[in-house]
Design an enzyme around this catalytic site. Structure first.
Site, PDB file in Angstrom:
ATOM      1  N   GLU A  91       0.835  -1.194   0.000  1.00  0.00           N
ATOM      2  CA  GLU A  91       0.000   0.000   0.000  1.00  0.00           C
ATOM      3  C   GLU A  91       0.879   1.257   0.000  1.00  0.00           C
ATOM      4  O   GLU A  91       1.859   1.350   0.730  1.00  0.00           O
ATOM      5  CB  GLU A  91      -0.875  -0.036   1.257  1.00  0.00           C
ATOM      6  CG  GLU A  91      -1.598   1.240   1.585  1.00  0.00           C
ATOM      7  CD  GLU A  91      -2.143   1.254   3.000  1.00  0.00           C
ATOM      8  OE1 GLU A  91      -3.049   2.069   3.271  1.00  0.00           O
ATOM      9  OE2 GLU A  91      -1.672   0.454   3.846  1.00  0.00           O
ATOM     10  N   HIS A  92       0.508   2.220  -0.816  1.00  0.00           N
ATOM     11  CA  HIS A  92       1.147   3.538  -0.751  1.00  0.00           C
ATOM     12  C   HIS A  92       0.511   4.346   0.368  1.00  0.00           C
ATOM     13  O   HIS A  92      -0.721   4.454   0.453  1.00  0.00           O
ATOM     14  CB  HIS A  92       0.980   4.288  -2.072  1.00  0.00           C
ATOM     15  CG  HIS A  92       1.339   5.738  -1.989  1.00  0.00           C
ATOM     16  ND1 HIS A  92       2.626   6.193  -2.092  1.00  0.00           N
ATOM     17  CD2 HIS A  92       0.553   6.845  -1.788  1.00  0.00           C
ATOM     18  CE1 HIS A  92       2.645   7.517  -1.964  1.00  0.00           C
ATOM     19  NE2 HIS A  92       1.399   7.930  -1.788  1.00  0.00           N
ATOM     20  N   ASP A 219      13.843  -3.098  13.898  1.00  0.00           N
ATOM     21  CA  ASP A 219      14.804  -2.141  13.341  1.00  0.00           C
ATOM     22  C   ASP A 219      14.222  -0.732  13.478  1.00  0.00           C
ATOM     23  O   ASP A 219      14.118   0.021  12.517  1.00  0.00           O
ATOM     24  CB  ASP A 219      15.080  -2.469  11.876  1.00  0.00           C
ATOM     25  CG  ASP A 219      16.264  -1.675  11.303  1.00  0.00           C
ATOM     26  OD1 ASP A 219      17.053  -1.115  12.100  1.00  0.00           O
ATOM     27  OD2 ASP A 219      16.382  -1.605  10.068  1.00  0.00           O
TER      28      ASP A 219
END
Length: 310
Positions: A91-92, A219
């Protein structure tokens, strides 16, 4: 890439969005409009470890999303586009640098970490034992690890399930990084320090309560967080079930999080005795990982932390 996306997603029209791409320092990224209806973000990489990296990223995003705690981009597909070029589609999300949602991100990160812990405690309270499954998608996970390897940068990290966190962290996080450095740099001082550190690791946990597995981003530096108009978002995970403190380690190595982030986090998960020492132990992984990715400029920082710990 437009032709590759048409075939992979079954759409008729693909248009590159304007603006700067992304993907970080490891992969190349770009957003596209499909059939003038929806937008996706695409990362590509031709490294031989890219398939494992993207597959781990996809499963990590799915797992975080299922907790319904903090927003992540919804993953769509990972595939080999041919010629050794690997692709992940997701998804953007329209994102801005994290600013006004620091406090909310701290709260949501704590909620993510507590999601599995609370299930374990409820299971113990209601049935007297932990009813578990070795699956990242299960209702409850009582071991440390993950269902598949995940990558911090390009380096795949083994996630074999372990019942003991210290054993998992030594065997599946520090040891692979150290093995790679020894292979590439033949650093004998590192070998000596690692031998001594292994003997002392358990001491850093003697004042902690029992460690239950939390689903971790893995991370979590500022470059892997952002905000939308409605709240914070995180991305590029290196997911594992581990000690919740591990996620705070790299966040303190590089600037980017405000004091309100940590204050909100610790309202839900208070600081435990020995936290500062364990933070150094967890930062060691990231310094070693940077040494492996970016070269010996991180050698002295890695060795210095090891010396402080022993």
């Amino acid at each position: 890439m437009e032709g590759i996306l048409k075939e992979a997603l079954g759409c008729d029209r693909v248009r590159k969005m304007g603006g700067r791409g992304g993907g970080g320092c490891i992969s190349e990224g770009q957003s596209y409009v499909l059939d003038e209806k929806r937008t996706v973000f695409v990362k590509k990489n031709n490294n031989e470890d890219a398939r494992a990296m993207f597959t781990g990223e996809m499963e990590g995003l799915k797992s975080i999303s299922l907790t319904d705690t903090v927003r992540v981009p919804q993953p769509i597909k990972v595939f080999d586009s041919g010629g050794g070029l690997y692709v992940i589609i997701m998804e953007h999300v329209e994102m801005l640098p994290l600013h006004k949602y620091n406090e909310e991100l701290g709260t949501k990160l704590a909620q993510l970490h507590l999601h599995n812990i609370n299930k374990i405690k409820t299971s113990i309270k209601t049935s007297g034992r932990v009813q578990s499954s070795d699956s990242a998608q299960s209702e409850l996970v009582d071991k440390f690890g993950f269902s598949i390897p995940t990558s911090c940068g390009l380096i795949p990290m083994p996630n074999d399930w372990e019942t003991d966190w210290i054993e998992f962290y030594a065997r599946h996080r520090l040891q692979p990084q150290i093995d790679r450095i020894i292979k590439n740099y033949n650093n004998r001082k590192l070998v000596e320090l690692w031998s001594n550190l292994q003997l002392k690791m358990s001491q850093y946990f003697k004042d902690t309560e029992q460690i239950f597995p939390s689903l971790l981003h893995g991370d979590l530096w500022a470059g892997n967080t952002a905000e939308t108009a409605n709240g914070p978002v995180m991305f590029d995970p290196a997911v594992l079930y581990g000690h919740h403190e591990f996620d705070l380690s790299i966040s303190k190595m590089f600037s980017g999080f405000s004091s309100s982030f940590y204050e909100a986090y610790h309202k839900l998960i208070p600081i435990s005795p020995g936290f500062d020492t364990r933070l150094k132990l967890y930062q060691l992984f990231h310094y070693l990982n940077h040494w492996n990715h970016f070269g010996s400029s991180y050698e002295q920082q890695s060795l210095s932390i090891m010396k402080q710990l022993i």
